[in-house]
Design a protein around this motif. Sequence first.
Motif, mmCIF file in Angstrom:
data_model
loop_
_atom_site.group_PDB
_atom_site.id
_atom_site.type_symbol
_atom_site.label_atom_id
_atom_site.label_comp_id
_atom_site.label_asym_id
_atom_site.label_seq_id
_atom_site.Cartn_x
_atom_site.Cartn_y
_atom_site.Cartn_z
ATOM 1 N N PRO A 1 58.630 2.253 16.405
ATOM 2 C CA PRO A 1 58.846 3.170 17.529
ATOM 3 C C PRO A 1 59.045 2.401 18.828
ATOM 4 O O PRO A 1 58.653 1.240 18.967
ATOM 5 N N SER A 2 59.655 3.050 19.772
ATOM 6 C CA SER A 2 59.863 2.423 21.079
ATOM 7 C C SER A 2 58.526 2.222 21.790
ATOM 8 O O SER A 2 57.589 3.007 21.621
ATOM 9 N N TYR A 3 58.454 1.153 22.578
ATOM 10 C CA TYR A 3 57.280 0.865 23.414
ATOM 11 C C TYR A 3 56.009 0.738 22.582
ATOM 12 O O TYR A 3 54.950 1.230 22.955
ATOM 13 N N ALA A 4 56.099 0.097 21.431
ATOM 14 C CA ALA A 4 54.912 -0.102 20.590
ATOM 15 C C ALA A 4 54.873 -1.535 20.071
ATOM 16 O O ALA A 4 54.872 -1.764 18.867
ATOM 17 N N PRO A 5 54.859 -2.541 20.961
ATOM 18 C CA PRO A 5 54.856 -3.926 20.475
ATOM 19 C C PRO A 5 53.579 -4.286 19.725
ATOM 20 O O PRO A 5 53.587 -5.204 18.903
ATOM 21 N N GLU A 6 52.487 -3.567 19.995
ATOM 22 C CA GLU A 6 51.233 -3.914 19.325
ATOM 23 C C GLU A 6 51.239 -3.556 17.849
ATOM 24 O O GLU A 6 50.349 -3.968 17.101
ATOM 25 N N LEU A 7 52.231 -2.797 17.387
ATOM 26 C CA LEU A 7 52.352 -2.512 15.965
ATOM 27 C C LEU A 7 53.021 -3.648 15.202
ATOM 28 O O LEU A 7 53.043 -3.632 13.980
ATOM 29 N N ASN A 8 53.575 -4.614 15.900
ATOM 30 C CA ASN A 8 54.334 -5.683 15.275
ATOM 31 C C ASN A 8 53.488 -6.957 15.214
ATOM 32 O O ASN A 8 53.216 -7.572 16.240
ATOM 33 N N PRO A 9 53.051 -7.396 14.017
ATOM 34 C CA PRO A 9 52.261 -8.635 13.942
ATOM 35 C C PRO A 9 53.021 -9.866 14.433
ATOM 36 O O PRO A 9 52.401 -10.823 14.882
ATOM 37 N N ALA A 10 54.354 -9.843 14.335
ATOM 38 C CA ALA A 10 55.124 -10.996 14.798
ATOM 39 C C ALA A 10 55.000 -11.196 16.303
ATOM 40 O O ALA A 10 55.265 -12.288 16.810
ATOM 41 N N GLU A 11 54.618 -10.133 17.031
ATOM 42 C CA GLU A 11 54.346 -10.299 18.463
ATOM 43 C C GLU A 11 53.211 -11.289 18.681
ATOM 44 O O GLU A 11 53.180 -12.009 19.683
ATOM 45 N N GLY A 12 52.256 -11.323 17.753
ATOM 46 C CA GLY A 12 51.159 -12.273 17.870
ATOM 47 C C GLY A 12 51.628 -13.709 17.768
ATOM 48 O O GLY A 12 51.064 -14.601 18.415
ATOM 49 N N VAL A 13 52.643 -13.956 16.957
ATOM 50 C CA VAL A 13 53.200 -15.308 16.843
ATOM 51 C C VAL A 13 53.770 -15.752 18.189
ATOM 52 O O VAL A 13 53.489 -16.853 18.670
ATOM 53 N N CYS A 14 54.560 -14.876 18.808
ATOM 54 C CA CYS A 14 55.166 -15.213 20.104
ATOM 55 C C CYS A 14 54.105 -15.384 21.183
ATOM 56 O O CYS A 14 54.192 -16.286 22.023
ATOM 57 N N SER A 15 53.090 -14.510 21.170
ATOM 58 C CA SER A 15 52.035 -14.609 22.164
ATOM 59 C C SER A 15 51.249 -15.911 22.005
ATOM 60 O O SER A 15 50.946 -16.601 22.990
ATOM 61 N N HIS A 16 50.912 -16.250 20.751
ATOM 62 C CA HIS A 16 50.181 -17.496 20.497
ATOM 63 C C HIS A 16 51.017 -18.702 20.908
ATOM 64 O O HIS A 16 50.490 -19.672 21.482
#
Length: 312
Positions: free
Chosen positions: A218-233
């Motif tokens: 869904p739009s505006y839901a980056p926290e649902l994507n585990p790959a966001e954690g890779v980029c953040s780390h």
Amino acid sequence: MNEQQAGRLEDALDAGPAACGWAEDQRWTLARVTVLIDRLFQVSYTLRGTSYLLHRLGWSPQVPPAPGGRTGRGGHRHLDQGDLAERGKTARDQEAWICFEDEAGQSLRPPKARTWSRRGCTPVITVTGKGSGRVSIAGLLCLRPGHRTRLIYRMRRYRGRRGEKGFREADHARLLDAAHQQLGGPIVLIWDNLMTHRDAPMRRLIDSRPWPAVFYLPSYAPELNPAEGVCSHLKRSLGNLAPATLDQLAALIRTRLRRMQRRSSLQDAFFTHAGLVIARACDEPWPFKFCRGCLKSCPSRGWSAGWDGVRC
């Protein structure tokens, strides 16, 4: 430590980490200051002792301000109702890998990070002003029960020349082909609603391959994507970085991504942070479940085991 030694230590700290042998970034940590004290005076300090000493000298940890609030998912009616991709092919039926995709970029201007500095003085990070450009990264975080979590990525260097762009449809297709070859099975791809992911050329490339099934977050839901954690780390590990060239930046990014590839427990933590709980010791044929306690329709703080697209 006497006053003369304290003055010598402060002079070394003022010179910066690069002048003391830490050329990778410009960040003073307790571990680095402890090593510096041992080099200068052959005296061993604990981390707590180093902290007490720095406070006595008028130094304190300087933390960058938190980023502004991001658009959240609280007002999204489908998310509030726990309805995510209820229909579609299932990874369980295909015995497929579930792959979350995300993209990020980094320029020669580093992210701000926590460092020790004189109390009341804002740390100043010296960066190069030569040229322009950025490094673009696209990564897949892949999960399948009974197998080790995998991280597959590709990088592109953008030097600001005419005609150069970030990841395009053909680049995404090559990444998916490489993932399919390495994983050795069909793929359930889950990514965001970026225009490049949804346009006609990308749909044609996906339709020409029989093994991927695609779902959109869904739009505006980056926290649902585990790959966001890779980029953040990755971004946090590049804090206060001081690369001189784009090639140095690309080499540092590649080194950090390879470290993450070797740490399967860290990759599992990205899934856990996004709410995908991996139950490895479980009698279920598909031993993991989505756990989203913040959804209003899930008061039990649990999602049903199994994967039907992404269904609550």
